[in-house]
Design an enzyme around this catalytic site. Structure first.
Site, mmCIF file in Angstrom:
data_model
loop_
_atom_site.group_PDB
_atom_site.id
_atom_site.type_symbol
_atom_site.label_atom_id
_atom_site.label_comp_id
_atom_site.label_asym_id
_atom_site.label_seq_id
_atom_site.Cartn_x
_atom_site.Cartn_y
_atom_site.Cartn_z
ATOM 1 N N ASP A 9 -23.772 17.094 34.556
ATOM 2 C CA ASP A 9 -24.194 18.474 34.778
ATOM 3 C C ASP A 9 -25.670 18.629 34.413
ATOM 4 O OD1 ASP A 9 -21.595 19.068 35.421
ATOM 5 O OD2 ASP A 9 -21.096 19.860 33.438
HETATM 6 N N1 URA Z 1 -17.893 16.576 32.005
HETATM 7 C C1 URA Z 1 -18.590 17.720 32.092
HETATM 8 O O1 URA Z 1 -18.063 18.794 31.884
HETATM 9 N N2 URA Z 1 -19.896 17.650 32.383
HETATM 10 C C2 URA Z 1 -20.549 16.490 32.588
HETATM 11 O O2 URA Z 1 -21.758 16.512 32.833
HETATM 12 C C3 URA Z 1 -19.815 15.304 32.505
HETATM 13 C C4 URA Z 1 -18.483 15.368 32.217
#
Ligand code: URA
Length: 228
Positions: free
Chosen positions: A100
């Site tokens: 993310d």
């Molecule tokens: N899980 C999430 O919620 N975000 C990420 O970036 C990776 C795994």
């Protein structure tokens, strides 16, 4: 056969223009003979030396980035993306999977599509380890539920591993990668993830000497380990 400048650019010596300068100003030897023309054709089996160092030809590039927040795991678009952090240009680089925008930590960047496919294929169940800081502690029972496979929006997660590493901080190991998976797993237990960092993918550990935003090339050994 390929041009000497292409060979050196594949090996990370910079742009064609920069390589032209290197060939002119520094000592580039092919099989012991000084070469001055960037267009000289060479073979992968030729011994190339730059300033007394033998260069190993690399077809593929493997970069470990300690991703900072604020960058998207994409190769184009209007927002800052993870490739903006890589100084050298190599054709076809892309991040292996997505973190993310606000997630930090280990992101492999490569142009080796086959390896990326192996690491991302759901069938391979490649382990990913995260550190998650959350706003509330989990009870023993919630930890059990987490381990047994939580349900997020009607989807039953695979079994996961989780342990407390500091107050309000957990290490979580998952074998799949649904969209926002870790955040949604905690959300299913009414907890919010305040900070998320990936520290491992398969057997590749984030190098803790890399500051956030820094990167380095994988070692031969790390590349081999990822391929097994
Ligand atoms: N899980 C999430 O919620 N975000 C990420 O970036 C990776 C795994």
């Amino acid at each position: 056969m390929m041009r000497l400048d292409k060979y050196l650019s594949d090996c990370g010596f910079g742009t064609r223009k920069e390589i032209k300068k290197i060939i002119k100003n520094e000592e580039v030897l092919v099989n012991g003979v000084r070469i001055l023309s960037p267009s000289t054709l060479i073979q992968e089996t030729d011994e190339v030396m730059v300033n007394n160092e033998v260069i190993h030809y690399q077809e593929f590039i493997y970069i470990m980035l300690n991703k900072p927040g604020g960058y998207i795991s994409a190769t184009e678009g209007n927002e800052p993306n993870v490739l903006d952090l890589i100084q050298e240009y190599y054709k076809g680089l892309f991040p292996v999977g997505r973190l993310d925008k606000d997630t930090e930590g280990l992101l492999l960047i490569t142009n080796d599509g086959q390896l990326a496919h192996q690491l991302l294929s759901p069938k391979k169940h490649v382990e990913k380890e995260y550190i998650a800081k959350v706003d509330d502690a989990l009870t023993e029972e919630e930890i059990e539920r987490f381990k047994n496979g939580l349900e997020i929006d009607g989807y039953k997660c695979q079994e996961a591993d989780i342990f407390l590493s500091n107050p309000f901080e957990y290490h979580v190991i998952i074998h799949e990668g649904k969209f926002h998976q870790i955040k949604r797993m905690f959300k299913a237990l009414d907890k919010n993830v305040l900070y998320l960092k990936r520290i491992r993918m398969k057997n590749l550990l984030l190098d803790d000497s890399l500051e956030v935003g820094q990167y380095r090339y994988l070692t031969e050994e790390e590349i081999e380990d990822l391929k097994v």
